[in-house]
Design an enzyme around this catalytic site. Sequence first.
Site, PDB file in Angstrom:
ATOM      1  N   LYS A   1      -0.056  -0.707  15.142  1.00  0.00           N
ATOM      2  CA  LYS A   1       1.279  -0.696  15.463  1.00  0.00           C
ATOM      3  C   LYS A   1       1.646  -1.986  16.264  1.00  0.00           C
ATOM      4  O   LYS A   1       2.854  -2.495  16.597  1.00  0.00           O
ATOM      5  CB  LYS A   1       1.550   0.726  16.415  1.00  0.00           C
ATOM      6  CG  LYS A   1       1.552   1.880  15.616  1.00  0.00           C
ATOM      7  CD  LYS A   1       2.874   1.966  14.842  1.00  0.00           C
ATOM      8  CE  LYS A   1       2.803   2.870  13.432  1.00  0.00           C
ATOM      9  NZ  LYS A   1       3.141   2.375  12.324  1.00  0.00           N
TER      10      LYS A   1
ATOM     11  N   TYR B   1      -9.640   4.979   6.716  1.00  0.00           N
ATOM     12  CA  TYR B   1      -9.996   5.431   8.082  1.00  0.00           C
ATOM     13  C   TYR B   1     -11.104   6.346   8.305  1.00  0.00           C
ATOM     14  O   TYR B   1     -10.977   7.607   7.658  1.00  0.00           O
ATOM     15  CB  TYR B   1      -8.855   5.730   8.837  1.00  0.00           C
ATOM     16  CG  TYR B   1      -7.666   4.840   9.041  1.00  0.00           C
ATOM     17  CD1 TYR B   1      -6.786   4.773   7.880  1.00  0.00           C
ATOM     18  CD2 TYR B   1      -7.470   4.183  10.215  1.00  0.00           C
ATOM     19  CE1 TYR B   1      -5.659   3.664   8.025  1.00  0.00           C
ATOM     20  CE2 TYR B   1      -6.585   3.192  10.442  1.00  0.00           C
ATOM     21  CZ  TYR B   1      -5.690   3.165   9.050  1.00  0.00           C
ATOM     22  OH  TYR B   1      -4.484   2.141   9.417  1.00  0.00           O
TER      23      TYR B   1
ATOM     24  N   PRO C   1      -5.453  -0.595  18.120  1.00  0.00           N
ATOM     25  CA  PRO C   1      -5.137  -0.989  17.088  1.00  0.00           C
ATOM     26  C   PRO C   1      -5.150   0.225  15.746  1.00  0.00           C
ATOM     27  O   PRO C   1      -4.756  -0.128  14.455  1.00  0.00           O
ATOM     28  CB  PRO C   1      -6.005  -2.134  16.792  1.00  0.00           C
ATOM     29  CG  PRO C   1      -7.155  -1.981  17.642  1.00  0.00           C
ATOM     30  CD  PRO C   1      -6.724  -1.471  18.695  1.00  0.00           C
TER      31      PRO C   1
ATOM     32  N   HIS D   1       0.758  -1.040   0.048  1.00  0.00           N
ATOM     33  CA  HIS D   1       0.228   0.120   0.051  1.00  0.00           C
ATOM     34  C   HIS D   1       0.890   1.242   0.192  1.00  0.00           C
ATOM     35  O   HIS D   1       1.838   1.474   0.872  1.00  0.00           O
ATOM     36  CB  HIS D   1      -0.684   0.114   1.075  1.00  0.00           C
ATOM     37  CG  HIS D   1      -1.926  -0.906   1.219  1.00  0.00           C
ATOM     38  ND1 HIS D   1      -2.980  -1.042   1.911  1.00  0.00           N
ATOM     39  CD2 HIS D   1      -2.394  -1.823   0.193  1.00  0.00           C
ATOM     40  CE1 HIS D   1      -3.921  -1.802   1.851  1.00  0.00           C
ATOM     41  NE2 HIS D   1      -3.614  -2.495   0.697  1.00  0.00           N
TER      42      HIS D   1
ATOM     43  N   TYR E   1       3.250   6.440  10.277  1.00  0.00           N
ATOM     44  CA  TYR E   1       2.429   5.189   9.963  1.00  0.00           C
ATOM     45  C   TYR E   1       3.149   4.243   9.305  1.00  0.00           C
ATOM     46  O   TYR E   1       3.141   3.058   9.469  1.00  0.00           O
ATOM     47  CB  TYR E   1       1.395   5.701   8.894  1.00  0.00           C
ATOM     48  CG  TYR E   1       0.333   4.589   8.643  1.00  0.00           C
ATOM     49  CD1 TYR E   1       0.347   3.852   7.355  1.00  0.00           C
ATOM     50  CD2 TYR E   1      -0.811   4.472   9.359  1.00  0.00           C
ATOM     51  CE1 TYR E   1      -0.607   2.849   7.044  1.00  0.00           C
ATOM     52  CE2 TYR E   1      -1.986   3.438   9.066  1.00  0.00           C
ATOM     53  CZ  TYR E   1      -1.620   2.816   8.038  1.00  0.00           C
ATOM     54  OH  TYR E   1      -2.579   1.599   7.862  1.00  0.00           O
TER      55      TYR E   1
END
Length: 391
Positions: A298, A202, A294, A72, A386
Amino acid sequence: MRTQVAIVGAGPSGLLLGQLLHRAGIDNVIVERQGADYVLGRIRAGILEQVTVNLMDEAGVGARLHREGVVHHAIDLAFDGRRHPIDVHGLTGGKVVTAYGQTELTHDLMDARRDENLPTVYEAQDVAVSGFDGTRPQVQYRKDGQLHTIDCDFIAGCDGFHGVCRASVPRDAIREYEKVYPFGWLGLLADVPPVSPHAIVYANSERGFALCSMRSLVRSRYYVQVPLADKVEDWGDDRFWDELRRRIDPELAERVVTGPSIEKSIAPLRSFVAEPLRFGRLFLAGDAGHIVPPTGAKGLNLAASDVKYLSTALIEHYRERSDTGIDHYSDRALRRIWKAERFSWWLTSLLHRFPEQSVFDQRIQEAELDYVVHSRAASTALAENYVGLPL
Ligand code: FAS
Ligand code: PHB
């Protein structure tokens, strides 16, 4: 039985540590209280940082991950009925994350351990650790009615949040920091094509958080924020799919492919860190030492970086007779852990609806979302956390 390193727990932390130590010629035994199928049946993480991918390669088990993992380059933040792409790859000079389920990663590690015939005790009862404050640590367990003792040089506590290792440390030798969130994540796994195969979505909606993820191009993973009082039996598949589609923008909702759930569970959200992570000859790694909500993907990746630091330290001890790495393990790991705790807390605060949230808090959250998606500096800060901060 005698070994150099006794590892408690056959989750990703324990298996990865065992594989790295074995490849360095260091004997180790893993003691796990569940059966292998039970460990594989737990549906958990899905997004790997490059650090974790590199470690799987270092452990010699990265082939399937490279074949089947989906790279991604971006994520989408969705709010006010719109999706805003965050170009993670462009903002971090080319770094990426890989979608590859924790179940598959654990499978690869279990297969390698079995193929090399490495000692692994599943369904061990009454596991106990002792002597780690001296020079003769031991792990004891019951199996088939017999009491077994493993004499070792070191114990690696890779036994997760509810394990026995952290619980065996004298209370005055350990400090614990915790924050519990007032909601949980209801996760659903289904064999349907993911609605957003190349960017995790998200979503912050007035009905709560939602996440659109995947395990492969034919298996999807979705989550919706739920009140802590909810039970998984309150949520039939149809109710889940309806709620998910109400929390994402209409164009994306139109494209969601629904199907029967193959797994559905509710996970509570907490931030937790134990300090230090070393007690004499006992080390804590992974969820045994820390938990993150979550949201930032991580948990598994922090477990991997702990294992990188710990395996390097133990290899240095045996190969170079140096304890520098061992002596610095806890401080080094905790520096990276706290940064990931911060990022996971921040992203959770940014994307969820909090029951006690005031209208002022709501407006602040909206302003921060607007800032993050329209400021290169703010998007870059999100992106570099991220993909994972450097080791
Ligand atoms: P684990 O908990 O995976 O493994 C510990 C092992 O030790 C287990 O197999 C357990 O059976 C064993 N054990 C426990 N007590 C023992 C004892 N007394 N004796 C012997 N063995 C013992 N992370 C993400 O990045 N993204 C996610 O979406 C995500 N979702 C999650 C959902 C849930 C419900 C949970 C609980 C965690 C989630 N995580 C997620 C985090 C998760 O992936 C962990 O970070 C990861 O499993 C850490 O691996 P370990 O440290 O090996 O701990
Ligand atoms: C998942 O696919 O399980 C997943 C993805 C991204 C997250 C958390 C979980 O931030």
